[in-house]
Design a protein around this motif. Sequence first.
Motif, PDB file in Angstrom:
ATOM      1  N   UNK A 178     -11.490  -5.881  -4.768  1.00  0.00           N
ATOM      2  CA  UNK A 178     -10.545  -6.271  -5.815  1.00  0.00           C
ATOM      3  C   UNK A 178      -9.800  -5.037  -6.336  1.00  0.00           C
ATOM      4  N   UNK A 179     -10.534  -3.972  -6.614  1.00  0.00           N
ATOM      5  CA  UNK A 179      -9.907  -2.745  -7.126  1.00  0.00           C
ATOM      6  C   UNK A 179      -8.899  -2.197  -6.125  1.00  0.00           C
ATOM      7  N   UNK A 180      -9.286  -2.149  -4.853  1.00  0.00           N
ATOM      8  CA  UNK A 180      -8.390  -1.624  -3.821  1.00  0.00           C
ATOM      9  C   UNK A 180      -7.173  -2.520  -3.635  1.00  0.00           C
ATOM     10  N   UNK A 181      -7.404  -3.841  -3.703  1.00  0.00           N
ATOM     11  CA  UNK A 181      -6.298  -4.779  -3.540  1.00  0.00           C
ATOM     12  C   UNK A 181      -5.286  -4.685  -4.669  1.00  0.00           C
ATOM     13  N   UNK A 182      -5.774  -4.527  -5.902  1.00  0.00           N
ATOM     14  CA  UNK A 182      -4.873  -4.389  -7.050  1.00  0.00           C
ATOM     15  C   UNK A 182      -4.071  -3.095  -6.939  1.00  0.00           C
ATOM     16  N   UNK A 183      -4.716  -2.037  -6.473  1.00  0.00           N
ATOM     17  CA  UNK A 183      -3.992  -0.780  -6.280  1.00  0.00           C
ATOM     18  C   UNK A 183      -2.929  -0.922  -5.205  1.00  0.00           C
ATOM     19  N   UNK A 184      -3.274  -1.552  -4.088  1.00  0.00           N
ATOM     20  CA  UNK A 184      -2.299  -1.736  -2.993  1.00  0.00           C
ATOM     21  C   UNK A 184      -1.101  -2.559  -3.455  1.00  0.00           C
ATOM     22  N   UNK A 185      -1.341  -3.459  -4.409  1.00  0.00           N
ATOM     23  CA  UNK A 185      -0.254  -4.291  -4.924  1.00  0.00           C
ATOM     24  C   UNK A 185       0.703  -3.530  -5.821  1.00  0.00           C
ATOM     25  N   UNK A 186       0.357  -2.274  -6.157  1.00  0.00           N
ATOM     26  CA  UNK A 186       1.245  -1.440  -6.951  1.00  0.00           C
ATOM     27  C   UNK A 186       1.005  -1.483  -8.441  1.00  0.00           C
ATOM     28  N   UNK A 187      -0.205  -1.876  -8.851  1.00  0.00           N
ATOM     29  CA  UNK A 187      -0.495  -1.953 -10.288  1.00  0.00           C
ATOM     30  C   UNK A 187      -0.384  -0.588 -10.958  1.00  0.00           C
ATOM     31  N   UNK A 188      -0.789   0.449 -10.240  1.00  0.00           N
ATOM     32  CA  UNK A 188      -0.710   1.810 -10.785  1.00  0.00           C
ATOM     33  C   UNK A 188      -0.160   2.754  -9.720  1.00  0.00           C
ATOM     34  N   UNK A 189       0.497   3.814 -10.175  1.00  0.00           N
ATOM     35  CA  UNK A 189       1.097   4.769  -9.240  1.00  0.00           C
ATOM     36  C   UNK A 189       0.071   5.724  -8.643  1.00  0.00           C
ATOM     37  N   UNK A 190      -1.010   5.969  -9.352  1.00  0.00           N
ATOM     38  CA  UNK A 190      -2.019   6.921  -8.893  1.00  0.00           C
ATOM     39  C   UNK A 190      -2.733   6.424  -7.638  1.00  0.00           C
ATOM     40  N   UNK A 191      -2.871   7.327  -6.664  1.00  0.00           N
ATOM     41  CA  UNK A 191      -3.579   6.976  -5.427  1.00  0.00           C
ATOM     42  C   UNK A 191      -5.087   6.901  -5.624  1.00  0.00           C
ATOM     43  N   UNK A 192      -5.566   7.447  -6.734  1.00  0.00           N
ATOM     44  CA  UNK A 192      -7.012   7.443  -6.989  1.00  0.00           C
ATOM     45  C   UNK A 192      -7.405   6.371  -8.002  1.00  0.00           C
ATOM     46  N   UNK A 193      -6.447   5.503  -8.370  1.00  0.00           N
ATOM     47  CA  UNK A 193      -6.691   4.495  -9.404  1.00  0.00           C
ATOM     48  C   UNK A 193      -7.893   3.617  -9.064  1.00  0.00           C
ATOM     49  N   UNK A 194      -7.939   3.064  -7.849  1.00  0.00           N
ATOM     50  CA  UNK A 194      -9.033   2.168  -7.456  1.00  0.00           C
ATOM     51  C   UNK A 194     -10.375   2.900  -7.497  1.00  0.00           C
TER      52      UNK A 194
END
Length: 231
Positions: free
Chosen positions: A123-139
Motif C-alpha cells: 500500500x505504501x509503495x503503491x501510494x508513492x508510485x501514484x505520486x502522493x509525495x515527491x520524495x523517493x523515500x516517502x514509502x
Amino acid sequence: MKKIFTFCLLILALSKVKAQSTADYIAEHAEHAQKLMREHELPASIILAVAIHESAAGKSKIAQHLNNHFGIKGPNSNTEIRSAYRDYPDADSSYNHFVAFLHSRTYFDVLFDKFDQYDYKNWARGIQRGGYAASRTWAAQVIALINKYELYEYDERPDDYLEEVLPAVEVVTKSSPSVKKKSSASKKTYFVKKGDNLNRIAERNGTTSALLMKKNNLKSALLQPGQKLNL
C-alpha cells in the motif's frame, strides 16, 4: 492584565502541543483509523502512519490550525495562517477525506482491488508510485513508522497471515555470463474479502478459477471472508 492573560493562554496551548507524543497521537486516532479500515479495507497502519508523517504527529501548523493531517491541498477559510492546504472542521474529517481522496483518483483507487487491508508495505509503495509525495523515500519512511510504532497491530491481521515475498533477483555468474540463476520461487497468499469471488480473484492474479481450486484443494467455488488462498 489582559495581555498577560493572553500570553499565559498562548504558553499553555504551546505546552500542550509539545507534550503530545506520537504515542498519544496514535491512541487518539487509532479507533477512527480502524473504523475506516473496516469500511474500506485499507490498512489502519497506513492511515495512521501517513497522518503521523504528514502532520508530524499532529504538531504541524496545518494540523493545528486547519485540522489537515494528510497534507492535502485546497481552499481554506482560516484567518490565522496563510496556507495552500485545505481546512477541515475536525481531525476525523481530515481522515475521512484522505480515504475519499484515494478513491477519487484512478491511480490510487486500483490499490483497493489489488491489495488487502493487511498488506501495508505494498500500500505504501503503491501510494508513492501514484505520486502522493515527491520524495523517493516517502514509502520507506511510512513503512519505518509502521514498524517503529508497531502500527500493523491495528490491522487485525489473521494469526497465519503471510506477507507476499518479492520475486527473486536474477543473478549472472562470472563463469558463465549467458546463464542466469534464480532463487526459490516466491510465495503469494490472499485473504478473501467481502464481495470477492473466485473468478475475480483468478483474473486479478493471472490464473484461472479451476487452477485456484486445484491448488487450494477446494471442492466448491464458494468463498468465505478471511479465507486464505494460495495463489
